[in-house]
Design a protein around this motif. Structure first.
Motif, PDB file in Angstrom:
ATOM      1  N   LEU A 165      13.978  36.264  45.290  1.00  0.00           N
ATOM      2  CA  LEU A 165      15.430  36.268  45.438  1.00  0.00           C
ATOM      3  C   LEU A 165      15.948  37.653  45.094  1.00  0.00           C
TER       4      LEU A 165
ATOM      5  N   PHE B 259      21.720  38.633  42.156  1.00  0.00           N
ATOM      6  CA  PHE B 259      22.498  37.457  41.797  1.00  0.00           C
ATOM      7  C   PHE B 259      22.841  37.467  40.313  1.00  0.00           C
TER       8      PHE B 259
ATOM      9  N   ARG C 152      24.568  32.102  36.543  1.00  0.00           N
ATOM     10  CA  ARG C 152      24.798  31.173  37.650  1.00  0.00           C
ATOM     11  C   ARG C 152      23.477  30.692  38.244  1.00  0.00           C
ATOM     12  N   PHE C 153      22.517  31.602  38.345  1.00  0.00           N
ATOM     13  CA  PHE C 153      21.227  31.174  38.878  1.00  0.00           C
ATOM     14  C   PHE C 153      20.560  30.167  37.950  1.00  0.00           C
ATOM     15  N   HIS C 154      20.727  30.344  36.650  1.00  0.00           N
ATOM     16  CA  HIS C 154      20.154  29.394  35.695  1.00  0.00           C
ATOM     17  C   HIS C 154      20.697  27.992  35.954  1.00  0.00           C
TER      18      HIS C 154
ATOM     19  N   ALA D 149      19.285  26.739  39.368  1.00  0.00           N
ATOM     20  CA  ALA D 149      17.854  26.436  39.351  1.00  0.00           C
ATOM     21  C   ALA D 149      17.566  25.042  38.822  1.00  0.00           C
TER      22      ALA D 149
ATOM     23  N   VAL E 238      23.294  33.701  46.164  1.00  0.00           N
ATOM     24  CA  VAL E 238      21.856  33.899  45.966  1.00  0.00           C
ATOM     25  C   VAL E 238      21.231  33.973  47.352  1.00  0.00           C
TER      26      VAL E 238
END
Length: 201
Positions: free
Chosen positions: A137, A140, A144-146, A149, A113
């Motif tokens: 951002l 990404f 995975r970002f969830h 975060a 990210v």
């Protein structure tokens, strides 16, 4: 440089600190980071200006390895590597404004990210809880970002919505703003994505 007023020493000038492979959990306790650092090693190079013995502004270069971020609701994200350049400004009210110029993180599976080239800001109250933020951002993995975060200093009601969200696919760009100093909390999210699957609840 120092001065004395009414018998109470005050300090004004510049300070420099360089921490190499510092324990992440100890760093979180020492600097009251707006998220919990549970494990890993962090290197920090910092320049600060002091006014009346209190920090006025500074710049931090941060590099981390195998760092675990844990949010207030116990969700965590493990970063294989992370780096950031951050300017910090302390206001007389105790609020802190962080301006992020460069930042990149890679999770344990190699997914990255990166913040884009615009200016990113995070305002914290004197207890280091987030008040306002503006960031963007790029490129990404959505799932995975969830996970990532949930370990970041987003407002709790915002994280409750994140918990209900299921994402899959790729996000090409995400721009987000929030302001918790106004009730109800205001959010703005703009995204460009590729084959994104989303569900809520």
């Amino acid at each position: 440089e120092s001065g004395v007023q009414l018998g109470i020493p005050t300090w004004n000038g510049q300070a420099y600190a360089h921490l190499v492979k510092f324990d992440a959990a100890q760093l979180a306790t020492l600097f009251r980071t707006p998220f919990l650092l549970q494990a890993g090693r962090v290197g920090v190079e910092a320049w600060f200006s002091l006014r009346d013995s209190a920090p006025a502004n500074g710049r931090l270069n941060i590099v981390g390895a195998n760092v675990e971020l844990r949010g207030e609701q116990k969700q965590s994200a493990i970063l294989r590597s992370a780096r950031a350049q951050v300017d910090a400004t302390w206001r007389p009210s105790g609020k802190v404004i962080l301006t992020i110029h460069q930042a990149h993180a890679t999770d344990r599976d190699g997914n990255g990210v990166t913040v884009d080239d615009s200016e990113h800001k995070l305002m914290l109250d004197p207890t280091f809880k987030p008040l306002q933020a503006r960031f963007a951002l790029k490129s990404f993995d959505a799932r995975r970002f969830h996970e990532f975060a949930m370990g970041l200093p987003f407002p709790l009601d915002m994280k409750r919505h994140f918990q209900q969200l299921r994402l899959a696919g790729r996000i090409d760009e995400l721009k987000m703003k929030f302001n918790t100093s106004i009730l109800p909390t205001r959010y703005q999210v703009d995204a460009r994505f590729t084959k994104l699957h989303a569900s809520y609840g």
